[in-house]
Enzyme design. Structure first.
Site, mmCIF file in Angstrom:
data_model
loop_
_atom_site.group_PDB
_atom_site.id
_atom_site.type_symbol
_atom_site.label_atom_id
_atom_site.label_comp_id
_atom_site.label_asym_id
_atom_site.label_seq_id
_atom_site.Cartn_x
_atom_site.Cartn_y
_atom_site.Cartn_z
ATOM 1 N N GLY B 200 71.337 104.684 87.407
ATOM 2 C CA GLY B 200 70.743 105.895 87.172
ATOM 3 C C GLY B 200 71.701 107.096 87.628
ATOM 4 O O GLY B 200 72.879 106.799 87.453
ATOM 5 N N SER B 201 71.220 108.038 87.980
ATOM 6 C CA SER B 201 71.575 109.366 88.109
ATOM 7 C C SER B 201 72.597 109.186 89.335
ATOM 8 O O SER B 201 72.294 108.656 90.508
ATOM 9 C CB SER B 201 70.879 110.648 87.910
ATOM 10 O OG SER B 201 70.371 110.641 89.388
ATOM 11 N N GLU B 224 75.026 101.803 90.061
ATOM 12 C CA GLU B 224 75.831 102.215 88.982
ATOM 13 C C GLU B 224 75.382 103.672 88.471
ATOM 14 O O GLU B 224 74.163 103.793 87.913
ATOM 15 C CB GLU B 224 75.619 101.194 87.916
ATOM 16 C CG GLU B 224 76.803 101.217 86.639
ATOM 17 C CD GLU B 224 76.069 101.943 85.479
ATOM 18 O OE1 GLU B 224 75.984 103.123 85.397
ATOM 19 O OE2 GLU B 224 75.464 101.234 84.599
ATOM 20 N N CYS B 261 75.192 105.469 79.870
ATOM 21 C CA CYS B 261 76.172 106.008 81.083
ATOM 22 C C CYS B 261 77.589 105.496 80.461
ATOM 23 O O CYS B 261 78.698 105.826 81.046
ATOM 24 C CB CYS B 261 75.937 104.931 82.114
ATOM 25 S SG CYS B 261 75.778 103.088 81.714
#
Lengths: 478, 478
Positions: B200-201, B224, B261
């Site tokens: 995620g962020s 990640e 991503c």
């Protein structure tokens, strides 16, 4: 302005390490192994001088220290073998498969690559094996990472001497030394440092772990913090060889005056074991000794004093023991149910507690309350169902059967680690060949031509490293 | 009292996971592989229903979602193969050597063992491949760890459906679901949880990383977090095939509406490249699309609006684009020196920036200012010295040659990770066979008789796993 100047000095040192990083990372296995062999050679050449300085600073004794130098040389040459072999690079080659994903794929080649400059905190109790040229440094240099060691205050002259001798045979910046607590903290938060290894106390390790993980750019912190290392003796083992086990236990918990992170701090014996007198006599034969330093002696006396004041703890050996400065071993006993009610913390020094259990259930319930340990020993008969249950009840990184946790072998299969609070990084070891993993990270190369690949990934495999090619191990070209 | 009730519910779920742990950890490779194959089968059997729910919740499109289901099935069966092979256990056997240490040693056998229940945070942008039955879950179950998934708010119905289908073929407690941010935080600090995987962020990942490392008993947190993933085109590559590269770049940064991503967020082109018109036309051909949710659309519009307001940034494609709800891709350009002065953050959505460099030095200086990325692409000619320098200037987990970072292959050699801020754990990957390492810790067994050893360490090696015995790989007894 003290902190500022320390930070400034540390950042100069880490800048030197950073400058040394690319060449060290790119060095061939032969060059890297040569470097480690030269360090082992330096220790051998200066062995008498080093042991003499170390004994003066630590009171460990020349015989033990000589053995520790041998172990440290062994570690360095063992990592030279690890580097020469090349399996540590964990190379995987997946050759391309035509067609759409997920089955179709490009050419992908993966290997481990050095993180960059790392910090290493030396330990008080192993002035060679866990200090300037100890296992953390050996494994990091083997990985291709420059090392900045934070010297331990317990043996400053030895640290300086060892580092100076090593510097003569190492590239500039490959190994440096910083001293003092402020420098240690500055090292952990230094932007050039990519990971930290630590051997020491739980409180000190936790504080530095918090610094490492609290950075704007968090870095891995590998802290080996010690533990109580319970040893369990089953009723069958007491019946078969109780006296022998009791004597060996005393030898293990008093080894190195109990100043070992693998000291068996708790011995679980069935109630009615009848071994108090054997234990008392064995302890009486251990001569009082100077501990590593006054701060260790104070901690030890405070810790055993606290135990002695507990109503549910009895002294097997009467306190106080020892002479004015030297300390004698101490041994206590308590019931498993008392241990469940009031835990016993690790005591650094020659002290241990015999825990008496009433039944298998009593034993297992007490074991289940213990925090994770570096090692757990079980003395029993192989067929026993109880041994299985003990193995399942404990949390640890190593189980020892009919033996003792002290004397950690330096081998490929060794694991010296464990879940928190034994360490801060349960996936890693600080002893043995796989200790090198701490300083390496994977890199994947996708469709990259040979001319741009690092040697271990090239089709012709010039270093002949073992590689997993499309699932099969091979040292052949691919 | 909302938090309390959430914590209560989460602790119930993790207690179920803990109860499932011993049996899952002890299961045979065949049983573990069967379980993973059954999960892949369930996805296949309910594919249409799952894709339909997912498309309604995420607007990703049925074709892409169908491909993602295939990838997710592929991941599950790939981990079944990893388990069956057994190399992931990293077994090392050192047989005893007589004599004193350091050369003399007992029998020591080491293998990797499951950590226990783990938490997995699902991602918004891969409702299958990085969600309930995604790579984190597949690798953790393969390792023998029960999984508690924190569902992503972007596809709640799909998460519930996937978990319910999976529960039908899994042992009780092997997979559970919790929902909501409070439950997510409670999961990370739950005493039964031994490690956490997250996709995620950066901000969300950092907050949860801080919770995991701030626990009284810190646990590994594998986050990640995404990155800008620079792509570099050398002058020689522009001369040889600039138009082709420009079009492929647009296809890559708009793939999945740029909600990946691995999106290449920066394209480095030599000044005077003359490709603006090609880029503009390629972008114009990409239809506006709905993003994953309103919160993503708002973040995207804020991010491109901020870029457009910069004096040193020029729009290649004029803003605003798209219809009321759908958004069109945006493309900006700036100089390398402007980038060095004012960094460009990752933008989640179909946006990218062309960075024009004046010279090799200008390019390398700009690259050196970039934070670590999951992947770096280089388009060039193999003989170029510049390519070497680019490889050395960037920090990343994967380099891609004459290709694009999107479309991460699920293979043994894949590495999807990198130093902070690409991830919170530079030693680990969330894609590929080695993703299983995150959920395993080593255990050493010293002088332990066969009857008390786990099967992979027994002399007769009943599971025929590959083992390093005294330094040599073998599946034979030892």
């Amino acid at each position: 302005m003290h902190t500022t100047s320390v930070t400034g000095r540390v950042s100069e040192v880490t800048a030197t390490a950073l400058a040394a990083s690319p060449a060290l990372a790119a060095s061939s296995p032969r060059d890297r192994a040569d470097l480690l062999h030269r360090l082992a050679q330096v220790l051998q050449e200066h062995r008498d001088e080093l042991v003499s300085v170390a004994d003066r600073e630590t009171h460990i004794g020349a015989a033990r220290l000589g053995g520790e130098v041998d172990r440290t040389r062994f570690q360095l040459t063992a990592f030279a073998d690890v580097v020469t072999d090349g399996a540590y690079l964990d190379v995987v080659v997946d050759r391309p498969i035509a067609g759409p994903p997920p089955a179709g794929r490009p050419d992908i080649r993966r290997m481990l690559t050095p993180l960059g400059p790392v910090g290493v905190f030396a330990a008080s109790n192993f002035p060679f094996a866990f200090s300037v040229l100890g296992g953390d440094t050996a494994s990091a240099l083997a990985a291709g990472c420059p090392v900045v060691v934070k010297a331990h205050e317990g043996h400053p002259e030895l640290s300086e001497l060892t580092c100076a001798l090593a510097a003569d045979v190492l590239p500039d910046g490959a190994l440096s030394l910083v001293t003092g607590r402020d420098a240690g903290r500055a090292l952990v938060v230094d932007p050039n440092i990519t990971a930290v290894g630590f051997t020491g106390s739980g409180a000190g390790g936790r504080a530095l772990f918090d610094l490492a993980t609290g950075r704007e750019d968090p870095i891995p912190f590998y802290g080996e913090l010690g533990s109580v290392n319970p040893a369990v003796v089953t009723p069958a083992a007491v019946a078969a060889r109780g006296e022998e086990v009791a004597k060996a236990f005393v030898a293990s918990f008093t080894l190195g005056s109990g100043q070992l992170c693998t000291k068996p701090g708790l011995l679980f014996l069935p109630a009615g074991h009848g071994l108090d007198e054997v234990l008392r006599l064995a302890v009486a034969e251990v001569a009082p000794r100077l501990l590593l330093g006054a701060w260790i002696r104070e901690g030890y006396l405070a810790s055993v004093g606290e135990l002695a004041r507990r109503n549910d703890v009895r002294e097997i050996v009467p306190l106080p023991g020892g002479t004015e400065d030297a300390v004698a071993p101490s041994l206590f006993t308590m019931s498993a149910s008392a241990l469940r009610e009031g835990p016993v913390a690790e005591c650094f020094g020659p002290s241990a507690v015999v825990v008496e259990y009433e039944s298998d259930e009593d034993l297992l319930a007490a074991l289940a309350t213990l925090p994770a340990s570096l090692a757990v020993s079980v003395h029993g008969e192989a067929e026993e169902e109880l041994a299985f249950k003990v193995f399942r009840a404990v949390q640890t990184g190593r189980v020892v059967w009919n033996g003792w946790p002290t004397g950690v072998s330096v081998t490929a299969a060794m694991h010296h680690g464990g879940p928190w609070p034994a360490t801060t990084a349960p996936l890693h070891t600080s002893v043995g060949a796989t200790a090198i993993n701490r300083w390496l990270r994977p890199m994947a190369y996708q469709d990259v031509p040979d001319v741009l690949l690092p040697p271990p990934l090239r089709r012709d495999n010039p270093w002949h490293v073992p590689r997993r090619v499309d699932g099969e191990w091979s040292r052949r070209p691919a």
